[in-house]
Write a protein that holds these residues in place. Structure first.
Motif, PDB file in Angstrom:
ATOM      1  N   GLU A  70      48.160  61.710  46.514  1.00  0.00           N
ATOM      2  CA  GLU A  70      49.116  60.616  46.333  1.00  0.00           C
ATOM      3  C   GLU A  70      50.488  61.148  45.933  1.00  0.00           C
ATOM      4  OE1 GLU A  70      46.061  60.715  45.218  1.00  0.00           O
ATOM      5  OE2 GLU A  70      45.057  58.931  46.003  1.00  0.00           O
ATOM      6  N   LEU A  71      50.509  62.193  45.076  1.00  0.00           N
ATOM      7  CA  LEU A  71      51.783  62.790  44.670  1.00  0.00           C
ATOM      8  C   LEU A  71      52.484  63.461  45.850  1.00  0.00           C
ATOM      9  CD1 LEU A  71      50.824  64.349  41.216  1.00  0.00           C
ATOM     10  CD2 LEU A  71      52.454  62.481  41.621  1.00  0.00           C
ATOM     11  N   ALA A  72      51.697  64.105  46.730  1.00  0.00           N
ATOM     12  CA  ALA A  72      52.297  64.731  47.914  1.00  0.00           C
ATOM     13  C   ALA A  72      52.950  63.687  48.804  1.00  0.00           C
ATOM     14  CB  ALA A  72      51.238  65.514  48.690  1.00  0.00           C
ATOM     15  N   ILE A  73      52.302  62.524  48.933  1.00  0.00           N
ATOM     16  CA  ILE A  73      52.908  61.429  49.714  1.00  0.00           C
ATOM     17  C   ILE A  73      54.185  60.961  49.045  1.00  0.00           C
ATOM     18  CG2 ILE A  73      52.594  59.042  50.448  1.00  0.00           C
ATOM     19  CD1 ILE A  73      49.581  59.703  50.760  1.00  0.00           C
ATOM     20  N   ALA A  74      54.146  60.801  47.743  1.00  0.00           N
ATOM     21  CA  ALA A  74      55.310  60.305  47.008  1.00  0.00           C
ATOM     22  C   ALA A  74      56.487  61.271  47.082  1.00  0.00           C
ATOM     23  CB  ALA A  74      54.928  60.055  45.552  1.00  0.00           C
ATOM     24  N   HIS A  75      56.196  62.559  47.142  1.00  0.00           N
ATOM     25  CA  HIS A  75      57.248  63.575  47.168  1.00  0.00           C
ATOM     26  C   HIS A  75      57.495  64.124  48.579  1.00  0.00           C
ATOM     27  CE1 HIS A  75      57.889  64.170  42.801  1.00  0.00           C
ATOM     28  NE2 HIS A  75      56.629  63.746  42.716  1.00  0.00           N
ATOM     29  N   TRP A  76      57.061  63.398  49.613  1.00  0.00           N
ATOM     30  CA  TRP A  76      57.147  63.916  50.973  1.00  0.00           C
ATOM     31  C   TRP A  76      58.564  64.292  51.381  1.00  0.00           C
ATOM     32  CZ3 TRP A  76      54.422  66.470  54.070  1.00  0.00           C
ATOM     33  CH2 TRP A  76      54.806  66.620  55.410  1.00  0.00           C
ATOM     34  N   ASN A  77      59.553  63.496  50.994  1.00  0.00           N
ATOM     35  CA  ASN A  77      60.930  63.817  51.368  1.00  0.00           C
ATOM     36  C   ASN A  77      61.357  65.166  50.803  1.00  0.00           C
ATOM     37  OD1 ASN A  77      61.251  61.482  52.828  1.00  0.00           O
ATOM     38  ND2 ASN A  77      62.214  60.343  51.159  1.00  0.00           N
ATOM     39  N   GLU A  78      60.934  65.472  49.593  1.00  0.00           N
ATOM     40  CA  GLU A  78      61.261  66.762  48.988  1.00  0.00           C
ATOM     41  C   GLU A  78      60.480  67.893  49.648  1.00  0.00           C
ATOM     42  OE1 GLU A  78      61.266  68.897  44.564  1.00  0.00           O
ATOM     43  OE2 GLU A  78      60.695  66.793  44.775  1.00  0.00           O
ATOM     44  N   ILE A  79      59.211  67.638  49.935  1.00  0.00           N
ATOM     45  CA  ILE A  79      58.370  68.661  50.572  1.00  0.00           C
ATOM     46  C   ILE A  79      58.916  69.045  51.945  1.00  0.00           C
ATOM     47  CG2 ILE A  79      56.079  69.044  51.617  1.00  0.00           C
ATOM     48  CD1 ILE A  79      54.950  67.308  49.308  1.00  0.00           C
ATOM     49  N   SER A  80      59.377  68.059  52.693  1.00  0.00           N
ATOM     50  CA  SER A  80      59.809  68.293  54.077  1.00  0.00           C
ATOM     51  C   SER A  80      61.313  68.514  54.222  1.00  0.00           C
ATOM     52  CB  SER A  80      59.378  67.115  54.959  1.00  0.00           C
ATOM     53  OG  SER A  80      59.974  65.913  54.504  1.00  0.00           O
ATOM     54  N   ASP A  81      62.042  68.516  53.124  1.00  0.00           N
ATOM     55  CA  ASP A  81      63.488  68.735  53.158  1.00  0.00           C
ATOM     56  C   ASP A  81      63.791  70.125  53.733  1.00  0.00           C
ATOM     57  OD1 ASP A  81      66.186  68.893  52.780  1.00  0.00           O
ATOM     58  OD2 ASP A  81      66.108  68.819  50.590  1.00  0.00           O
ATOM     59  N   ARG A  82      64.576  70.176  54.793  1.00  0.00           N
ATOM     60  CA  ARG A  82      64.824  71.447  55.481  1.00  0.00           C
ATOM     61  C   ARG A  82      66.021  72.202  54.920  1.00  0.00           C
ATOM     62  NH1 ARG A  82      64.089  71.365  61.837  1.00  0.00           N
ATOM     63  NH2 ARG A  82      64.215  73.577  61.308  1.00  0.00           N
ATOM     64  N   SER A  83      66.760  71.634  54.000  1.00  0.00           N
ATOM     65  CA  SER A  83      67.868  72.373  53.406  1.00  0.00           C
ATOM     66  C   SER A  83      67.294  73.527  52.583  1.00  0.00           C
ATOM     67  CB  SER A  83      68.714  71.459  52.514  1.00  0.00           C
ATOM     68  OG  SER A  83      67.940  70.914  51.472  1.00  0.00           O
ATOM     69  N   GLY A  84      67.828  74.699  52.789  1.00  0.00           N
ATOM     70  CA  GLY A  84      67.341  75.873  52.083  1.00  0.00           C
ATOM     71  C   GLY A  84      66.090  76.483  52.665  1.00  0.00           C
ATOM     72  N   GLU A  85      65.681  76.047  53.860  1.00  0.00           N
ATOM     73  CA  GLU A  85      64.493  76.640  54.472  1.00  0.00           C
ATOM     74  C   GLU A  85      64.752  78.097  54.822  1.00  0.00           C
ATOM     75  OE1 GLU A  85      63.625  74.377  57.950  1.00  0.00           O
ATOM     76  OE2 GLU A  85      65.326  75.142  59.089  1.00  0.00           O
ATOM     77  N   ILE A  86      63.679  78.873  54.933  1.00  0.00           N
ATOM     78  CA  ILE A  86      63.794  80.306  55.214  1.00  0.00           C
ATOM     79  C   ILE A  86      62.944  80.671  56.423  1.00  0.00           C
ATOM     80  CG2 ILE A  86      64.221  80.868  52.788  1.00  0.00           C
ATOM     81  CD1 ILE A  86      61.278  81.944  52.730  1.00  0.00           C
ATOM     82  N   VAL A  87      63.224  81.837  56.982  1.00  0.00           N
ATOM     83  CA  VAL A  87      62.361  82.454  57.985  1.00  0.00           C
ATOM     84  C   VAL A  87      61.605  83.564  57.263  1.00  0.00           C
ATOM     85  CG1 VAL A  87      62.235  83.697  60.166  1.00  0.00           C
ATOM     86  CG2 VAL A  87      63.999  81.942  59.830  1.00  0.00           C
ATOM     87  N   GLN A 129      61.611  74.802  51.250  1.00  0.00           N
ATOM     88  CA  GLN A 129      61.479  75.150  49.836  1.00  0.00           C
ATOM     89  C   GLN A 129      60.282  74.443  49.211  1.00  0.00           C
ATOM     90  OE1 GLN A 129      63.232  77.360  47.947  1.00  0.00           O
ATOM     91  NE2 GLN A 129      64.264  78.011  49.824  1.00  0.00           N
ATOM     92  N   GLY A 130      60.026  73.200  49.631  1.00  0.00           N
ATOM     93  CA  GLY A 130      58.874  72.468  49.119  1.00  0.00           C
ATOM     94  C   GLY A 130      58.968  72.166  47.635  1.00  0.00           C
ATOM     95  N   CYS A 131      57.884  71.741  47.044  1.00  0.00           N
ATOM     96  CA  CYS A 131      57.855  71.483  45.608  1.00  0.00           C
ATOM     97  C   CYS A 131      56.427  71.620  45.096  1.00  0.00           C
ATOM     98  CB  CYS A 131      58.427  70.105  45.281  1.00  0.00           C
ATOM     99  SG  CYS A 131      57.414  68.729  45.827  1.00  0.00           S
ATOM    100  N   TYR A 132      56.302  71.868  43.793  1.00  0.00           N
ATOM    101  CA  TYR A 132      54.998  72.045  43.168  1.00  0.00           C
ATOM    102  C   TYR A 132      54.408  70.682  42.802  1.00  0.00           C
ATOM    103  CZ  TYR A 132      51.380  73.593  39.931  1.00  0.00           C
ATOM    104  OH  TYR A 132      50.179  73.807  39.306  1.00  0.00           O
ATOM    105  N   ILE A 133      53.198  70.421  43.275  1.00  0.00           N
ATOM    106  CA  ILE A 133      52.505  69.162  43.016  1.00  0.00           C
ATOM    107  C   ILE A 133      51.390  69.354  41.996  1.00  0.00           C
ATOM    108  CG2 ILE A 133      51.013  67.393  44.053  1.00  0.00           C
ATOM    109  CD1 ILE A 133      53.954  67.109  44.816  1.00  0.00           C
ATOM    110  N   GLY A 134      50.724  70.507  42.065  1.00  0.00           N
ATOM    111  CA  GLY A 134      49.614  70.771  41.165  1.00  0.00           C
ATOM    112  C   GLY A 134      48.290  70.317  41.747  1.00  0.00           C
ATOM    113  N   GLY A 135      47.245  70.435  40.967  1.00  0.00           N
ATOM    114  CA  GLY A 135      45.905  70.153  41.469  1.00  0.00           C
ATOM    115  C   GLY A 135      45.216  69.005  40.768  1.00  0.00           C
TER     116      GLY A 135
END
Length: 297
Positions: free
Chosen positions: A254-271, A242-248
């Motif tokens: 740095e925000l992507a590093i801080a939110h890595w657990n949310e970005i890589s969370d596999r719950s709710g992943e899709i094919v 599902q990931g998350c919006y970080i913006g530009g």
């Protein structure tokens, strides 16, 4: 005999897993083109099929030779007037750690596995489109899906076949062409020295071949990676979290590093149903109306 009347080409079927595939498909009623680089090996398997009451012709050709593959396909059409099934099984190994691997060995393995499958698929593609029926099976591997030490060339080629399968399945859908991948684990010449003797005994190639009935029959799926070995079957998928919006902003990294657990969370992943799903999701997250994939077809 659920494949009765179907015509199948199995590349690299002069021995090992390819032979098991050819013999199995013949038992299901298919007429076989037995392909191998060795004419003697191909003829031996064709005779075996004929002795069991099936129909088969042998054709020696490298899958990397476009002219020879075209001749093989023409021979099948002359003999039987159609081609329903292509199993891209031919392959080689040149295992070494990447540090010790030559680029010649890298190119050779990619050429046989990836380009060979592309050449053979291209040779039957228009035939299957005109028939509005076709089944193509790519042979991938856990080495490509998940990596294996000493197999950078082989793994790269095998994962590339998954990408080829994904796109050909989309392009062939409206023509009745279904394209899938088989990830086998079998005791063949290519696996001796890689697996223990006990494992090799358990991994009879004949236990993989029934997966072909799933992937080539009338009710076959499409865009499926089917894993088979030792009588066990499973599917593998390329998923999107599902990931998350970080913006530009300036600190996006740095925000992507801080939110890595949310970005890589596999719950709710899709094919994803197609590759553009990633862009559609990203644009939707950014508040931009996503394009519709149908407009691209």
């Amino acid at each position: 005999m659920s494949l009765n009347g179907r015509v199948a080409i199995v590349t690299g079927s002069g021995g090992g897993l390819g032979r098991a595939h050819a013999v199995y498909l013949a038992r299901q009623g298919a007429r076989l083109v037995v392909n191998d680089v060795s004419q003697d090996a191909a003829e031996r398997v064709a005779r075996e099929i004929a002795a069991a009451g099936g129909e088969a012709i042998a054709f020696a050709a490298s899958v990397t030779d476009e002219a020879a593959v075209a001749t093989m396909v023409a021979g099948a059409m002359e003999a039987w007037g159609r081609i329903d099934i292509l199993v891209n099984n031919a392959g080689i190994l040149r295992d070494k750690s990447f540090a010790k691997m030559s680029m010649d060995d890298f190119r050779l393995v990619v050429n046989v596995h990836l380009m060979g499958a592309a050449i053979c698929s291209k040779a039957v593609w228009e035939i299957m489109r005109e028939q509005r029926h076709g089944r193509i099976v790519m042979t991938t591997s856990s080495s490509g899906l998940y990596g294996n030490f000493g197999q950078a060339n082989y793994g790269a080629a095998k994962m590339a076949l998954v990408g080829l399968m994904q796109t050909l399945a989309l392009e062939g859908e409206k023509y009745g062409i279904k394209v899938n991948c088989l990830a086998p684990t079998a005791a063949t010449q290519m696996t001796h020295g890689v697996l223990s003797e006990a494992s090799l005994r358990a991994l009879d190639p004949a236990l993989v071949s029934p997966a072909l009935l799933v992937l080539t029959g009338d009710d076959a799926p499409t865009r499926t990676v089917l894993c088979a070995g030792a009588g066990h079957f499973a599917t593998a998928n390329v998923t999107l979290s599902q990931g998350c919006y970080i913006g530009g902003a300036e600190d996006a990294g740095e925000l992507a590093i801080a939110h890595w657990n949310e970005i890589s969370d596999r719950s709710g992943e899709i094919v994803p149903g197609y590759g553009f799903v990633q862009a559609e999701r990203e644009l939707a997250s950014a508040g931009t109306l996503a394009p519709v994939m149908e407009a691209r077809r």
